[in-house]
Design an enzyme around this catalytic site. Structure first.
Site: not given
Length: 380
Positions: A269, A352, A354
């Site tokens: 990001c 992202h 995760e």
């Protein structure tokens, strides 16, 4: 609930109800399309300085708990929801969302047409707004908004970054037994530069077989390079974070020095954007950004489509293809989502991987970074 008055910079003036903290707050309004995980979203430091409009209409129904925090606090200016549910019901809940917002001084706005707001942002783009439980006069709100700094003028990473270094030791959360996994034996050590890092990013790095030391955003780059050259660390991770990456000029210069030393690096990001800028390719602002948990991204190597979580207003330019291979593409608007730099042990992604809660199709990226760092370490 108190009344709250809202003024957007495009001239729209609205009245709603307030829960959470009170007062007068100025920030940028964006919308998020995730269907679940409101606590993780609110506690994501990347939302510092923003009002989050949730397109999911019912918010607050599962309460909040300590395990679902993505950071040590909440840094958004406020949240905007259609219906706020005061009576929460979930076996993991420890408190109400209302109390959570008051604790971290985040405004809550409800009983408002979030579909209308989302359409406004889609057509007119993300913009600044003001919300107040104290001021009802439209002209006064407009004047305060016009005299307030814009989000792209404020360095929020100083607010959200860790104040001192620490070792992160937990791995990902095991929902089957409701506890965090034991991390595997570390095969290499990295430093994660905290621009507003999410806890689950650190969990995934640890689970990939890396020892993770988190350092503040005001790190000494010379010291970091010296540690790498001595073999004390094997790679660097650049985290997510809030705000406009173009204003972080001191960070650009530090990252340039890390690039010159060919240190293995991975960015997510904001980290992805900072790598682009530090290579000489400035970012640009998207009309209304990408915020949600349902964005399709194509892996250009495998041609597989991964459903991803996203949270950014800025993107890297097309001409970065001159120095980097595009590894991932967003299928909503064909913007660049991943890069692997030529002749450098450096890569990054805009989304992202995760994602907690959310899709896990991109979790392999953490292993790719671990493999890169371990391979580079063994070749020294």
């Amino acid at each position: 609930m108190k009344k709250v008055w809202i003024y957007l910079e495009n001239g729209i003036f609205l009245e709603a109800k307030s829960f959470g903290s009170e007062g007068t707050k100025v920030g940028e309004i964006v919308f998020n399309t995730s269907m679940s995980g409101y606590q993780e979203i609110i506690s994501d430091p990347s939302y510092a300085g923003q009002f989050i409009t949730f397109t999911m209409p019912e918010i607050g129904n599962v309460g909040v708990n300590k395990e679902d925090m993505e950071s040590y606090g909440a840094f958004a200016k406020g949240i905007i929801v259609r219906n706020y549910q005061r009576r929460y019901s979930n076996f993991r809940a420890e408190d109400s969302l209302e109390n959570f917002l008051k604790k971290f001084d985040v405004m809550g706005i409800c009983d408002i047409d979030t579909r209308f707001l989302t359409k406004v942002l889609r057509e007119d783009g993300s913009q600044m707004m003001i919300a107040s439980t104290e001021i009802s006069d439209q002209e006064e709100l407009k004047k305060i908004l016009e005299n307030s700094p814009r989000i792209e003028e404020i360095n929020y990473i100083k607010e959200v970054s860790a104040k001192k270094s620490y070792i992160h030791k937990s791995a990902t959360y095991d929902a089957r037994v409701f506890r965090y996994k034991e991390p595997p034996e570390a095969k290499a050590k990295i430093v994660a530069i905290d621009f507003g890092v999410k806890r689950n990013i650190l969990n995934n790095l640890t689970e990939a077989g890396l020892e993770v030391e988190v350092i503040p955003q005001d790190f000494c780059v010379e010291e970091l390079i010296e540690r790498f050259e001595k073999g004390e660390i094997d790679g660097v991770f650049l985290s997510n974070g809030p705000g406009d990456p173009l204003i972080l000029k001191d960070i650009h210069e530090k990252i340039k020095k890390l690039i010159e030393k060919k240190i293995p690096m991975f960015g997510i990001c904001l980290g992805h954007q900072l790598l682009s800028i530090s290579h000489g390719y400035p970012t640009f602002k998207l009309k209304f950004g990408h915020h949600g948990g349902n964005h399709p991204v194509r892996n250009e190597k495998t041609k597989r489509v991964e459903i991803t979580a996203q949270n950014h207003n800025y993107n890297v330019p097309e001409n970065i293809k001159d120095i980097a291979e595009v590894t991932h593409i967003n299928l909503f608007d064909n913007t660049i989502e991943g890069l692997k730099y030529k002749n450098s042990p450096i890569f990054s992604v805009q989304h992202h991987p995760e994602a907690s809660p959310g899709p896990h199709e991109s979790a392999y990226i953490f292993k790719e970074f671990a493999d890169l760092v371990i391979k580079h370490k063994d070749s020294k």
